[in-house]
Design a protein around this motif. Structure first.
Motif, PDB file in Angstrom:
ATOM      1  N   ASN A  99      -0.956  -1.540  -8.231  1.00  0.00           N
ATOM      2  CA  ASN A  99      -1.232  -0.773  -7.069  1.00  0.00           C
ATOM      3  C   ASN A  99      -1.876   0.815  -7.242  1.00  0.00           C
ATOM      4  N   VAL A 100      -3.109   0.879  -7.601  1.00  0.00           N
ATOM      5  CA  VAL A 100      -3.371   2.354  -8.014  1.00  0.00           C
ATOM      6  C   VAL A 100      -3.177   3.334  -6.748  1.00  0.00           C
ATOM      7  N   ASP A 101      -3.470   2.942  -5.802  1.00  0.00           N
ATOM      8  CA  ASP A 101      -3.433   3.797  -4.554  1.00  0.00           C
ATOM      9  C   ASP A 101      -1.735   4.361  -4.482  1.00  0.00           C
TER      10      ASP A 101
ATOM     11  N   LYS B  47      -7.532   8.057 -10.041  1.00  0.00           N
ATOM     12  CA  LYS B  47      -7.337   6.489  -9.669  1.00  0.00           C
ATOM     13  C   LYS B  47      -8.687   5.704 -10.373  1.00  0.00           C
TER      14      LYS B  47
ATOM     15  N   VAL C 222      -0.916   6.582  -7.624  1.00  0.00           N
ATOM     16  CA  VAL C 222      -1.380   8.024  -7.251  1.00  0.00           C
ATOM     17  C   VAL C 222      -0.662   8.909  -6.179  1.00  0.00           C
ATOM     18  N   ASP C 223      -0.562   7.985  -5.099  1.00  0.00           N
ATOM     19  CA  ASP C 223       0.096   8.608  -3.857  1.00  0.00           C
ATOM     20  C   ASP C 223       1.627   8.696  -3.762  1.00  0.00           C
TER      21      ASP C 223
ATOM     22  N   GLN D 295      -7.664   2.452 -12.376  1.00  0.00           N
ATOM     23  CA  GLN D 295      -8.367   1.106 -11.956  1.00  0.00           C
ATOM     24  C   GLN D 295      -9.086   0.483 -13.284  1.00  0.00           C
TER      25      GLN D 295
ATOM     26  N   ALA E 202      -7.382  13.226  -7.781  1.00  0.00           N
ATOM     27  CA  ALA E 202      -6.920  11.996  -7.502  1.00  0.00           C
ATOM     28  C   ALA E 202      -7.980  10.970  -7.818  1.00  0.00           C
ATOM     29  N   ALA E 203      -9.181  11.432  -7.418  1.00  0.00           N
ATOM     30  CA  ALA E 203     -10.265  10.223  -7.563  1.00  0.00           C
ATOM     31  C   ALA E 203     -10.490   9.854  -9.155  1.00  0.00           C
TER      32      ALA E 203
ATOM     33  N   ASN F 211       0.644  -1.174  -0.016  1.00  0.00           N
ATOM     34  CA  ASN F 211      -0.019   0.008   0.010  1.00  0.00           C
ATOM     35  C   ASN F 211       0.899   1.159   0.158  1.00  0.00           C
TER      36      ASN F 211
END
Length: 174
Positions: free
Chosen positions: A49-51, A83, A54-55, A87, A79-80, A2
């Motif tokens: 790992n999309v999160d 993501k 982006v992060d 995804q 960000a949304a 994560n």
């Protein structure tokens, strides 16, 4: 993995930057920090790992298979939305594998340039498998607070010969 794990790995990789060192050590550490950021970005893409994408490492992109026909403006996507797009991309695939083939780094003062090649193997559902060898560059600059910020990235998948040079067009071609 994560986003928190990616940040923890990056923190451990960057500890030499936080400790007193000679100038030569700082150069090596800044290059090492840049390489760690790039490898973390690639690991996030390889894992889907999309999160973490982006992060994670800001501005670093790896997945050439994730491309759209929409024009790329200077405004960043929220960000949304990013993501959701990532995804949808990963959900559209049978498989996706990404590996760094070569990475090189050079530093001048507070700027690090990275370049190399990576290979992506993937298959969109209902399509033929694709394998692309991508040439990449990234330019990172250390900010006043010591963070590395991506200021430029480039990737292309032109046809390359065995010597990693562009394949010349036949004479008479456009």
């Amino acid at each position: 993995m994560n986003a928190h794990s990616v940040r923890r790995i990056l923190l451990v990789a960057c500890l030499p930057i936080l400790l007193p060192a000679s100038t030569a050590g700082q150069v090596e550490s800044l290059e090492a920090e840049a390489e760690a950021l790039i490898r973390a970005a690639y690991a996030a893409w390889d894992a889907g790992n999309v999160d973490a994408i982006v992060d994670g490492a800001e501005g670093l992109t790896a997945g050439f298979g994730f491309r759209t026909l929409a024009p790329r403006g200077t405004q960043e996507l929220p960000a949304a939305a990013l993501k959701a797009g990532l995804q949808a991309f990963f959900d559209s695939l049978e498989y996706y594998d990404l590996a760094i083939d070569e990475i090189h780094l050079a530093q001048h003062d507070d700027v690090v340039v990275a370049w190399g090649f990576h290979t992506e193997d993937f298959q969109h559902r209902g399509s033929e498998p694709e394998r692309v060898r991508v040439r990449f560059t990234a330019t990172l600059k250390q900010t006043a607070d010591g963070e590395l910020r991506t200021i430029l990235t480039h990737r292309d998948i032109q046809a390359f010969g065995d010597n990693d040079r562009y394949i010349s067009r036949p004479s008479g071609g456009r």
